[in-house]
Design an enzyme around this catalytic site. Structure first.
Site, mmCIF file in Angstrom:
data_model
loop_
_atom_site.group_PDB
_atom_site.id
_atom_site.type_symbol
_atom_site.label_atom_id
_atom_site.label_comp_id
_atom_site.label_asym_id
_atom_site.label_seq_id
_atom_site.Cartn_x
_atom_site.Cartn_y
_atom_site.Cartn_z
ATOM 1 N N HIS A 61 0.820 -1.222 0.000
ATOM 2 C CA HIS A 61 0.000 0.000 0.000
ATOM 3 C C HIS A 61 0.847 1.262 0.000
ATOM 4 O O HIS A 61 0.324 2.376 -0.181
ATOM 5 C CB HIS A 61 -0.922 -0.006 1.220
ATOM 6 C CG HIS A 61 -2.256 0.649 0.957
ATOM 7 N ND1 HIS A 61 -2.488 1.471 -0.121
ATOM 8 C CD2 HIS A 61 -3.434 0.591 1.628
ATOM 9 C CE1 HIS A 61 -3.740 1.898 -0.100
ATOM 10 N NE2 HIS A 61 -4.347 1.375 0.964
ATOM 11 N N ARG A 62 2.152 1.150 0.190
ATOM 12 C CA ARG A 62 3.014 2.322 0.089
ATOM 13 C C ARG A 62 3.123 2.786 -1.356
ATOM 14 O O ARG A 62 3.347 3.973 -1.634
ATOM 15 C CB ARG A 62 4.414 2.010 0.625
ATOM 16 C CG ARG A 62 4.466 1.627 2.088
ATOM 17 C CD ARG A 62 5.873 1.215 2.474
ATOM 18 N NE ARG A 62 6.356 0.095 1.650
ATOM 19 C CZ ARG A 62 7.608 -0.364 1.664
ATOM 20 N NH1 ARG A 62 8.517 0.213 2.440
ATOM 21 N NH2 ARG A 62 7.953 -1.379 0.887
#
Length: 550
Positions: free
Chosen positions: A522-523
């Protein structure tokens, strides 16, 4: 003989240590240059370590299962060389001084004494322990062929190679093995009947139940101090908990008993039957302490078989299994991934009736071309098409400079295929998926998966992936939360392809569906991008003929 030490080499780039899984030789064995002497596991690869010398094994300095640092001495060899010549010269000079005889007579005497030894060495060479006589003094055969020769009991030096430049192939070894079996069968009728020996101290007897229910007993002379056997046979003996030196020898080689894997299994089964008969005979009796005789017999059986009693804790019995090798490597990789990349998993299901039908229509053509066609090549083609449209999922987050991190969008497409093996999960990589046809991908996937299960895939073949796929549906699962193969940014999990109820045109019908589980970092990847990527993959799998245009 001069003594040579052999240190564990770096069997993989940057590897600091390896687990010595299995010795392929014993003390006293004759080895040749490039002949595998040990199997070492490091990272996710199991590799054979070859001998750098021609000589005899003098000492094994590491135990099977031991973690050995790279550079540590693991084995020593007695190697013919300058030390022999110097030793012989000194002995000759000493003898000449002691007897005050002319040097010529002493040299003649020395030559006369050396002749029998030379003849004996020649006999040993003929027995198959030395290399075939080639101009370079080496046998031309790859490690897998040498291993097959050892398992089949074939003297590789006596095999004629049919490959390029006389290289020995697996077919050559198998042909030689069949020829040996044929010769053994021809001479079996002329062999003398086994003599009957009374059972005494140091002798082994094996009870074997015959087809009519009676028990026959085969007795062998005192247990041998040394037994010749292929490495595979020794592994069978370890698994069965059998003393290899107690197994009746099926033949003689170089004056030593030679035992086959089948003989080990027969011996182990006979021992089990004999112990079972003893337990049944004593099952009705119980000693004064209340311990039944069959329990005592069972304990004795465990002791005889070499099985260790479980460790007792306050809660109950436990077995300790070393956490190392592939399992430890997988654990460290998963830990790094899970605690580095914030995982989010997107789930969806796609109806693939057309793909199922298209694959069925194509399987006959694939079979004609010797291709095992699964659904995986179609999935890979769909994934790569979607990756080109959503490159964030084919990327790496470069944090080498924490103050100036970068996202590397890769413009090549190497897809890792997770394969479950007896040793743990391995992920061989299919390279340049976008440049290959469905049939080409099918061949490569089948080859990599087969070699991964056999522990023959190389370290290099498990590196360089940009995206991964795991098929947990092969064991019946539907959805999961797969862990990203760090430093990649995404992994797609495939559920089982089954007929499930779906709503089509307002009616509930049965249709083939494929559950999908996409985990993302999700980064780098937003949930919306993950959803669009999955929708594109689903569109292509719903219309498989579109893949032919890619």
């Amino acid at each position: 003989m001069g003594t040579k030490e052999f240190k564990l080499p770096d069997v993989g780039e940057g590897v600091a240590e390896g687990e010595l899984v299995n010795w392929l030789v014993e003390v006293g064995d004759t080895v040749t240059e490039d002949m595998p002497v040990a199997e070492v596991e490091t990272d996710k690869a199991l590799v054979e370590v070859p001998s750098p010398y021609n000589g005899t094994v003098k000492e094994l300095l590491a135990e099977e299962g031991q973690m050995v640092p790279v550079g540590d001495v693991i084995i020593t060899f007695d190697v013919p060389g300058e030390d022999d010549e110097e030793s012989e010269t000194e002995e000759t000079a000493t003898a000449a001084d002691a007897t005050a005889e002319p040097a010529g007579d002493d040299e003649a005497a020395t030559a006369a004494e050396a002749e029998p030894a030379g003849a004996e060495a020649g006999a040993e060479a003929e027995s198959g322990d030395d290399e075939a006589e080639t101009p370079s003094g080496r046998v031309f055969a790859p490690p897998n062929v040498r291993r097959l020769a050892r398992e089949l009991g074939v003297d590789i030096a006596s095999v004629d190679g049919s490959g390029p430049s006389g290289r020995i192939t697996e077919g050559d070894v198998r042909t030689a093995a069949e020829a040996d079996e044929s010769d053994t069968a021809e001479t079996a009728d002329d062999a003398p009947e086994p003599r009957s020996v009374s059972v005494g101290d140091g002798e082994s007897s094996v009870s074997k139940r015959t087809t009519d229910g009676e028990t026959a007993t085969t007795v062998e002379s005192a247990a041998r101090d040394r037994t010749l056997a292929a490495p595979a046979t020794r592994r069978v003996a370890e698994e069965e908990g059998v003393d290899l030196n107690a197994v009746p020898a099926t033949e003689q080689r170089d004056g030593e008993g030679f035992v086959t894997a089948e003989a080990v299994r027969e011996y182990a089964e006979a021992q089990r039957q004999a112990r079972q008969a003893e337990v049944e005979a004593a099952s009705a009796t119980t000693d004064a302490s209340g311990v039944s005789a069959d329990a005592e017999a069972g304990g004795a059986a465990s002791a005889e078989s070499g099985a260790e009693a479980p460790e007792m804790t306050a809660e109950g019995p436990v077995e300790r299994v070393p956490y190392r090798g592939v399992r430890r490597t997988i654990g460290k990789q998963m830990e790094q991934s899970k605690y580095t990349a914030p995982h989010v998993t997107h789930h969806d299901t796609v109806v693939i009736d057309d793909l199922v039908e298209f694959r069925a229509e194509t399987k006959e053509l694939a079979s004609e071309r010797d291709v095992k066609l699964t659904y995986m090549p179609f999935v890979l083609k769909a994934i790569v098409t979607a990756l080109k449209e959503y490159p964030e999922l084919n990327a790496t987050l470069d944090e080498s400079d924490p103050d100036d991190a970068e996202i590397l969008l890769k413009q090549y497409y190497n897809v890792g295929i997770a394969v479950a093996t007896d040793a743990g999960l391995m992920v061989p990589v299919v390279r340049n998926v976008d440049e290959k046809s469905v049939f080409e991908l099918a061949r490569e996937i089948d080859d990599l998966a087969s070699r991964a299960r056999d522990r023959k895939v190389t370290r290099e073949e498990m590196q360089g992936g940009t995206f991964s796929v795991t098929n947990f549906g092969a064991i019946g699962g539907e959805y999961a939360t797969p862990i990203i193969n760090y430093p990649e940014t995404a992994i797609l999990g495939l559920g089982a392809i089954e007929q499930r109820p779906v709503v089509q045109d307002g009616e509930v019908t049965a249709a083939y569906t494929l559950p999908l589980s996409l985990s993302i970092d999700h980064r780098v990847i937003d949930g919306a991008v993950a959803g669009r990527f999955t929708n594109r993959v689903m569109e292509l799998l719903q219309n498989p003929k579109l893949l032919l245009l890619e």
